[in-house]
Write a protein that holds these residues in place. Sequence first.
Motif, mmCIF file in Angstrom:
data_model
loop_
_atom_site.group_PDB
_atom_site.id
_atom_site.type_symbol
_atom_site.label_atom_id
_atom_site.label_comp_id
_atom_site.label_asym_id
_atom_site.label_seq_id
_atom_site.Cartn_x
_atom_site.Cartn_y
_atom_site.Cartn_z
ATOM 1 N N TRP A 1 -2.722 10.350 8.152
ATOM 2 C CA TRP A 1 -3.586 10.967 9.160
ATOM 3 C C TRP A 1 -2.802 11.991 9.982
ATOM 4 N N MET B 1 0.849 -1.192 0.000
ATOM 5 C CA MET B 1 0.000 0.000 0.000
ATOM 6 C C MET B 1 0.884 1.241 0.000
ATOM 7 N N ALA C 1 -0.293 -1.321 5.766
ATOM 8 C CA ALA C 1 -1.497 -0.533 5.484
ATOM 9 C C ALA C 1 -1.799 0.407 6.636
ATOM 10 N N ASP D 1 0.776 3.320 6.698
ATOM 11 C CA ASP D 1 0.470 4.331 5.687
ATOM 12 C C ASP D 1 -0.700 5.207 6.139
ATOM 13 N N PHE D 2 -1.731 4.564 6.656
ATOM 14 C CA PHE D 2 -2.910 5.294 7.113
ATOM 15 C C PHE D 2 -2.528 6.299 8.196
ATOM 16 N N LYS E 1 -4.427 2.421 -2.160
ATOM 17 C CA LYS E 1 -3.626 3.623 -1.951
ATOM 18 C C LYS E 1 -4.333 4.547 -0.956
ATOM 19 N N VAL E 2 -3.582 5.017 0.015
ATOM 20 C CA VAL E 2 -4.143 5.901 1.042
ATOM 21 C C VAL E 2 -3.989 7.346 0.603
ATOM 22 N N SER F 1 -9.071 5.585 1.124
ATOM 23 C CA SER F 1 -8.273 4.684 0.294
ATOM 24 C C SER F 1 -9.075 4.311 -0.936
ATOM 25 N N PRO G 1 -8.172 9.648 6.748
ATOM 26 C CA PRO G 1 -7.773 9.375 5.366
ATOM 27 C C PRO G 1 -8.716 8.398 4.693
ATOM 28 N N THR H 1 0.987 5.768 -0.231
ATOM 29 C CA THR H 1 0.236 7.012 -0.056
ATOM 30 C C THR H 1 0.327 7.829 -1.327
#
Length: 283
Positions: free
Chosen positions: A90, A1, A82, A85-86, A200-201, A195, A193, A3
């Motif tokens: 954020w 994943m 994941a 990334d989140f 993709k975030v 996705s 955020p 961003t």
Amino acid sequence: MTTTRMEGSCLPSYRTLSILALSEPEDHVRELTDWVEHASAVTGVPGTQNGWDTAYKWLRLAQGLRTVTFDMSYDDGGMCSAGLDFDAVWTEMMEEWQQHQVRLGYLRAALEGFVRLLHPDTTEPGLAVEAAEQRLQQHPDTWPVHSHAVAEHLRTHAPDGVPGAGTPVAAAVTQAIALHEMAVRGHASIPEPGSDAEGKVFPTGHIEVCAVKEASTVLLLGMQLLMAAAVKEDRVAVFDDKYLLDGMWIPDPAGGSRWVDEEMPYGEYLAVLHLQPGEPPEL
């Protein structure tokens, strides 16, 4: 994943003009703070100078704000990529959103301080700004450029409207304070955020950031109107002239713009201090 950056969906046209564009709040508040530093309340009421200084210091806090730091990571020892990334996206979102929220709070404190000083008969900033707007109806040259456009844009963030004030900027000031109050009381929704189908975030919250950013600008414009009316009534005096070190574009009476690269009275500068200087004309 992975961003990915996405452009915000809320960019009012008055911030993208090639000439006479509205400055970002951090630049806007710097110039208003400079103006207030060169002015003083004119009254014999005891404690006036202390009240002026306190409101000025709230402006200085807003002017001094640069960053707000967050770390939204939740490290439980087994976080997947994941989740990392989140949390990274954020974190960036919260830093931007909260920077505008903190500035809005400082500006509200400054505005309310000046209202207590200049309009001791009311505790409602919206009513004080409304009185200033009505006082300035016959003086269009004192109106801050774009003030009605900013007020109109902020209204798009509250389709149901905000009761309590009849004039455009005053109504927007009331709305801006209501936005701040929602956050203070925990009623504001906190964006997260998003996705896409490929995992993709991407950042969201563009509308929330835009609302708070434009609310800050509304409070700054409200203070400018308060000061403009007070100058007309000889309740605030401004000293010296503003030296435009690098020059700037200002509106001309014909509806266009002219380049000024010299001194101008602080009283006149009040209506244009929030504009981006722009590039000088070609020789």
